[in-house]
Write an enzyme that holds these catalytic residues in place. Structure first.
Site, PDB file in Angstrom:
ATOM      1  N   GLU A 261       0.703  -0.837   0.172  1.00 31.35           N
ATOM      2  CA  GLU A 261       0.367   0.025   0.086  1.00 31.35           C
ATOM      3  C   GLU A 261       1.028   1.020   0.031  1.00 31.35           C
ATOM      4  O   GLU A 261       1.660   2.009   0.261  1.00 31.35           O
ATOM      5  CB  GLU A 261      -1.182  -0.105   1.173  1.00 31.35           C
ATOM      6  CG  GLU A 261      -1.842  -1.254   1.139  1.00 31.35           C
ATOM      7  CD  GLU A 261      -2.780  -1.418   2.322  1.00 31.35           C
ATOM      8  OE1 GLU A 261      -2.909  -0.034   3.709  1.00 31.35           O
ATOM      9  OE2 GLU A 261      -3.674  -1.653   2.553  1.00 31.35           O
ATOM     10  N   HIS A 283      -8.137   1.820   1.855  1.00 35.02           N
ATOM     11  CA  HIS A 283      -7.563   1.607   3.393  1.00 35.02           C
ATOM     12  C   HIS A 283      -8.524   2.425   4.118  1.00 35.02           C
ATOM     13  O   HIS A 283      -8.301   2.776   4.966  1.00 35.02           O
ATOM     14  CB  HIS A 283      -6.507   0.986   3.681  1.00 35.02           C
ATOM     15  CG  HIS A 283      -5.943   0.545   4.732  1.00 35.02           C
ATOM     16  ND1 HIS A 283      -4.793  -0.815   5.104  1.00 35.02           N
ATOM     17  CD2 HIS A 283      -6.890  -0.042   5.594  1.00 35.02           C
ATOM     18  CE1 HIS A 283      -4.438  -1.185   6.244  1.00 35.02           C
ATOM     19  NE2 HIS A 283      -5.655  -0.844   6.474  1.00 35.02           N
TER      20      HIS A 283
END
Length: 534
Positions: A261, A283
């Site tokens: 990420e 997220h």
């Protein structure tokens, strides 16, 4: 009297400052400005951070007065817990602050997939009017499978039942009684995948759960089914998911988390973003005003308690209250015993007895109950387990606990045994002690077998009909893949002629190789156990 200094290193809600109250000298610093942070830490008794401020060994060394690090959120990737523990600094977080937000986001992903909401929005916003292109499906009377029935999984189940869906779940550590309370039907993982129209995963990320949804599992799903991951990146094998989505093995996916990420250009995760049957968010599980405020207020209360010397509910690395120095070394041992117990258990735990024998009987060892539960639950629940929330997790799973203390200990100065009854009625015991002047943590008993194995990171436990040549079989298999056996203990055969071996290896053993080894030695018990640092 000088007030304790509380350093706020990132933007927090006004409610956070209000929760601290007037008894502290509250200062602010930009936690991303390293030199300013290190200078400000010189006087700090507590620091509150989110995710941008790095509290590592260097920062801790610059803070001689520091007593507590508070992370206003769930994750602790930016805090060096080991260094903090070594420095005697308490680390706290807000493990329950985002559970409602995460549950609601999961439901949002399910609805977005069912009705193609993001794609329909993008199409209409681009000037097209294509109603027939976005025909969806109702949730009514569909089957939703939840993998991991912890607190977030339970919240999702409760919310989905309002849609009149059938909710099924896979969680080997949840009892049938707990599932009945939630009005959820427990299934095996294969059954859940085969029957569900929507699958949502809510497991902790461990060596065992990483990639637990991969090619074989995706092939078991219906071609009309959808999978959702708002828990941890890597629980679903992204390459296998890409293949399943592009070949029509499943209908679509909703993803809030990724292995890397943000996703790296050219990587599998980035390729997933381009697929028309994937709904993605960056997220956002904890990204609500309410979750952020809850997190700030929660850790502010913990900081206040810590600086006032009281019990801290969400301490990650230490138990609250006063612990005798003679008792403290055994805490990590008992937590490791709990992890070892979970690794061996082949069913849900219903009752747990923590038996402490020897000189420790003259001390308050109630913290060992918390340590045992923390160890047992660490790789079971998706949330961060602390010494105080562990009993709550146990209660939610219908686990009854009892602490037994006896002075008599014929073989060891002190001996701690975890004795648990599993849902199938079987009983599992694991015993350990701290050996020698160096107080080396050791496993000294498993289900009546006497052994003596120092607790390390990776172990393999096997039980088989005792006969010559067994060691050669698994030694050769491990050697072929360059896995070194660092230690080996073989317990004498029981009345049924079965021996127990415990191997200490230097790295994890691949699942396929484990299965082959178990078959080759004819083992009726063959488990790999990973012990994370207590």
């Amino acid at each position: 009297m000088t007030k304790p200094v509380v350093l706020i290193a990132e933007e927090l809600s006004p409610a956070t400052v209000e929760a601290l109250g007037p008894d502290f000298d509250i200062r602010n610093v930009d936690g991303t400005d390293r030199s300013a942070l290190l200078a400000a830490l010189a006087d700090a008794h507590a620091i509150l951070v989110r995710s941008a401020t790095k509290v590592d060994a260097e920062a801790l060394a610059a803070a001689p007065k520091l007593k507590v690090v508070a992370r206003a959120g769930v994750g602790l990737d930016n805090v060096d817990i080991k260094a903090a523990t070594t420095a005697g600094v308490m680390v706290v977080n807000a493990p329950t602050s985002n559970i409602i937000s995460a549950a609601e986001l999961t439901v949002g992903h399910i609805l977005s997939l069912a009705r193609h909401i993001p794609a329909a929005h993008a199409s209409l916003a681009a000037g097209a009017w294509k109603r027939s292109s976005f025909t969806g499906t109702e949730l009514y009377e569909k089957t939703v499978g939840i993998i991991g029935l912890g607190r977030i999984g339970a919240l999702i189940a409760a919310r989905l039942q309002a849609f009149d869906v059938r909710v099924v779940a896979y969680d080997p550590y949840v009892t049938s009684a707990r599932a009945q309370q939630l009005d959820v039907e427990l299934l095996s993982l294969d059954e859940l995948l085969e029957q569900s129209d929507f699958v949502s995963i809510h497991m902790p990320k461990t060596a065992e759960t990483t990639g637990m949804i991969s090619t074989e599992q995706l092939r078991r799903m219906k071609p009309t089914a959808y999978v959702v991951n708002v828990a941890r990146g890597g629980l679903i094998d992204e390459e296998a998911l890409f293949v399943a989505l592009t070949t029509g093995e499943i209908a679509g996916a909703g993803l809030d988390v990724f292995t890397t990420e943000p996703p790296v250009a050219g990587g599998t995760a980035a390729r997933l973003l381009d697929l028309p049957n994937v709904v993605v968010t960056p997220h956002l599980g904890a990204s609500t005003d309410e979750a952020q405020e809850k997190a700030g207020v929660s850790v502010a209360k913990s900081v206040k308690l810590a600086l006032e010397g009281d019990l801290v509910p969400d301490a990650v690395n230490v138990a609250g209250g006063v612990i005798d120095p003679f008792v403290r070394p055994g805490i990590a041992l008992v937590e490791s015993l709990g992890q070892f117990f979970t690794g061996l258990a082949q069913g849900a735990l219903t009752n747990l007895e923590i038996e402490v024998r020897g000189e420790l009987a003259g001390y308050d060892v109630s913290v060992y109950r918390l340590a045992a539960l923390k160890g047992i639950l660490t790789n079971i629940v998706s949330e961060t387990v602390s010494y105080v929330n562990a009993p709550l997790f146990a209660e939610q799973r219908g686990i009854e606990t009892r602490l037994v203390v006896e002075a008599e200990s014929p073989l060891y100065r002190n001996l701690t045994t975890l004795r648990g009854t599993l849902s199938d009625g079987s009983v599992l015991t694991v015993s350990g002690t701290l050996a020698g002047t160096r107080m080396v943590p050791k496993i000294v008993g498993i289900n009546g077998y006497e052994i003596e194995v120092p607790i390390e990171r990776h172990h393999v436990v096997m039980r088989y009909a005792d006969r010559p040549g067994i060691v050669a079989i698994y030694a050769r298999a491990l050697g072929d893949v360059d896995i070194n056996i660092e230690g080996l203990q073989v317990a004498h055969a029981d009345a049924g002629g079965r021996a127990l071996s415990v191997l200490t290896v230097d790295s994890p053993v691949p699942d396929e190789l484990l299965a082959e080894m178990g078959e080759a030695v004819g083992a009726d018990l063959f488990r790999q156990i990973e012990i994370t640092e207590a």
